[in-house]
Design an enzyme around this catalytic site. Structure first.
Site, short mmCIF file in Angstrom:
data_model
loop_
_atom_site.label_atom_id
_atom_site.label_comp_id
_atom_site.label_asym_id
_atom_site.label_seq_id
_atom_site.Cartn_x
_atom_site.Cartn_y
_atom_site.Cartn_z
N SER A 1 12.26 -2.41 5.42
CA SER A 1 10.80 -2.28 5.46
C SER A 1 10.07 -3.29 6.34
O SER A 1 8.87 -3.14 6.57
CB SER A 1 10.22 -2.37 4.04
OG SER A 1 10.41 -1.17 3.36
N SER B 1 8.30 0.25 4.89
CA SER B 1 7.07 0.32 4.15
C SER B 1 5.96 -0.60 4.69
O SER B 1 4.80 -0.37 4.40
CB SER B 1 7.32 -0.03 2.68
OG SER B 1 7.65 -1.40 2.54
N LYS C 1 0.44 -8.31 3.42
CA LYS C 1 0.82 -7.01 2.86
C LYS C 1 0.27 -6.89 1.43
O LYS C 1 0.28 -7.86 0.68
CB LYS C 1 2.35 -6.89 2.86
CG LYS C 1 2.89 -5.53 2.48
CD LYS C 1 4.42 -5.47 2.61
CE LYS C 1 4.95 -4.08 2.26
NZ LYS C 1 6.42 -3.98 2.36
#
Lengths: 95, 495
Positions: free
Chosen positions: B182, B158, B78
């Protein structure tokens, strides 16, 4: 609690985010929606409840107050938008 | 040889050891799959050279014997994780051009174990969002579609790029982070597994901070066994994060027996929302039946402060964000606005932050500023911290009464269309996290497991919540649920 245009401008100033005048009414309305949602918390009985400081009960660790790192000025400045003579450069702060 | 990109971490680990495949072969297959998948916008910085170097080193290490489980396993990272010399932008314009001179603890641990990094993955800006639509790189796209309808769907957020990449076989696993859901919400939206461990399990050092008392990293994987393997490699005490727990990290995979006889599973009545879709109701009821059939005792429980979790979160998270994001001032890294004649340092801050932060980030920073400002601090921030104490106590009470894990839906719906929520009030978007956010507020471990599909063929997930530090037991319960559900659907390739 209702947020007006002046309050929105003050919050933007405190947050150091430039918001144009004509965007302030919409911003104030968004704040009011979110704060309206948060307002529910007023109905909870919190008498005698301790505010949470740490989600897991822990004592913060201590260490010897000694130098463990350093001497990497180049690395620290590597990503600066403006670095000169080993310093971060910014617009004039003191008149 | 079968399609290498479809391998799971455990399978690849075993195949690498047997010599059936090399890490270079695995890595090359995935790199070529990534090249053909730009339509998903999952990878935002590709790192093929780093990947191939790491793969070659991993192959040598495996040949020499005694390599860790993660050696040679290609992962996506990420964009929130700082990776040395590789752009790490938290999907924000304000960190444009930022290449850290250091490596986050979690990626250091993964790389030390021999993990291969394929690239950086898309996400919501500063991890603030539930649909990956606040990213400066544009939307990540869900590989799943509603039947033959070609409308693009959100992979959730997210960690949307992480979810899309795992679901579309563009990596064997990915890192995610979870502040309010998330990891778990995007995992549910894409038919994969995602675990957020107990607060303090993973070091937060080198992960761009959003809300420090809530943020935790965790793996996003194709199944529960892989989650156990990758989580173990990510966890552990770190002197650089004073909130990281000084506890031994167990061998989570060894705890996957699938035997949950006698375990007590709590079903919280407050999670039965008005107007909940019938499909979610049924998914939940089916999950309850599966765990019961596996020998668990099902018990109705109450978590009375559940309804206050979202409003509490939307005080605490913005408050912490406004403080954490104060560092983006155009001085030390990232974007600095062009200044006009006569502009001083205040104008520099204000213009830089107005240009660098997207709309949702600006909104949250300002809400946080407001709830922390003189005169409102007690009414909002302190009150929210007190309610947070009560939310945590709800969980402590049911665990003390003998409950081992809690079963809930992971999300209130299946993945929605990109752009569908644009006109909605931000509070509508926040409701996506209604089932997951309590877990962050209480610092507990939570896992999302895919267990079914909706009428349009989209995946749906259930969430299991465990006792603090008992990720091993939680993973085992999740493993039993996974075995019973037998979810094997994959998205049909269209990209």
């Amino acid at each position: 609690m209702s947020i007006d245009k002046q309050t929105a401008a003050r919050v933007a100033k405190l947050a150091r985010i430039k918001v144009e005048d004509d965007a302030l009414p919409a911003l104030a309305e968004e704040f009011n929606n979110i704060l309206g949602f948060i307002e529910q918390l007023q109905e909870v009985d919190v008498d005698g409840v301790e505010p949470m400081v740490s989600v897991t009960p822990m004592r913060l660790k201590r260490r010897v107050d000694g130098v463990t790192d350093g001497n990497q000025q180049d690395k620290v400045l590597k990503n600066a938008p403006d670095a000169r003579e080993g310093f971060f450069a910014v617009p004039k702060v003191v008149e | 040889m079968t399609d290498l990109t479809k391998m799971k971490v455990a399978e690849a680990r075993d195949a690498l050891r047997k010599g059936d495949v090399t890490s270079v072969q695995l890595t090359e297959s995935l790199l070529s799959a990534i090249e053909g998948a730009d339509a998903l916008n999952a990878y935002v910085h590709k790192t093929p050279e780093i990947a191939l170097d790491q793969a070659k080193a991993a192959d040598a290490r495996i040949q020499a014997g005694d390599a860790p489980d993660m050696c040679g396993i290609p992962m996506g990272i990420k964009d929130l994780f700082c990776t040395k010399g590789v752009p790490s932008q938290a999907a924000s314009r304000i960190l444009e051009g930022f290449k850290p001179e250091y490596e986050s603890t979690v990626t250091t641990k993964l790389f030390d174990a021999g993990t291969v990094m394929l690239g950086k993955l898309n996400m919501d800006e500063f991890a603030m969002g539930s649909s990956n639509e606040t990213s400066c790189y544009g939307d990540a796209v869900n590989p799943w579609r509603r039947g033959n309808d070609d409308a693009l769907l959100t992979p959730g957020g997210s960690s949307g790029g992480s979810a899309a990449a795992v679901a579309a076989d563009l990596c064997l696993a990915a890192t995610g982070t979870d502040t309010g859901g998330s990891i778990r919400q995007p995992a549910a939206f894409t038919g994969i597994t995602g675990i957020k461990p107990t607060y303090g399990r993973c070091s937060r050092w080198g992960i761009v901070a959003f809300a420090s008392s809530l943020d935790q990293a965790g793996p996003m994987t194709k199944d529960v066994r892989d989650a156990a393997i990758v989580l173990e490699a990510m966890c552990g005490q770190d002197a650089k994060d004073s909130t990281s727990a000084d506890l031994p990290v167990p061998n989570f995979e060894a705890m996957l027996t699938g035997d949950i006889r006698g375990k007590v599973i709590g079903i919280p009545k407050e999670y039965r929302l008005d107007g909940m879709p019938a499909e979610i109701e049924k998914l939940w009821a089916d999950g309850i039946a599966m765990l019961k059939a596996a020998g668990a005792e099902i018990r109705d429980i109450s978590l009375p402060h559940t309804k206050y979790a979202l409003p509490t979160y939307y005080v605490i998270a913005p408050a912490e964000a406004s403080s954490n994001l104060a560092r983006y001032d155009g001085v030390r890294y990232g974007h600095r606005a062009k200044l006009a004649q006569g502009d001083g340092i205040t104008e520099m801050y204000e213009k830089t932050r107005a240009e660098g932060f997207g709309h949702e980030v600006q909104r949250r920073v300002m809400v946080g500023t407001y709830v922390l400002s003189a005169g409102f601090y007690d009414a909002y921030y302190n009150r929210a911290r007190k309610v947070r104490t009560l939310i945590k106590k709800d969980f402590e009470d049911v665990f003390a009464a003998g409950v081992d894990a809690i079963l809930t839906p992971a999300t209130p719906s299946a993945a929605f269309g990109l752009g569908e929520m644009t006109e909605a009030d931000p509070v509508q978007m926040y409701l996506n996290d209604v089932f997951t956010v309590t877990v962050n507020l209480a610092g507990l471990p939570g896992i999302s497991v895919p267990t079914g599909v909706d009428a349009q063929g989209l995946p749906l997930g259930l969430q299991l919540i465990g006792r603090p530090w008992e990720e091993g037991d939680l993973l085992n319960t999740a493993y039993a649920l996974e075995q019973a559900a037998g979810f094997v659907s994959k998205p049909t390739k269209w990209w």
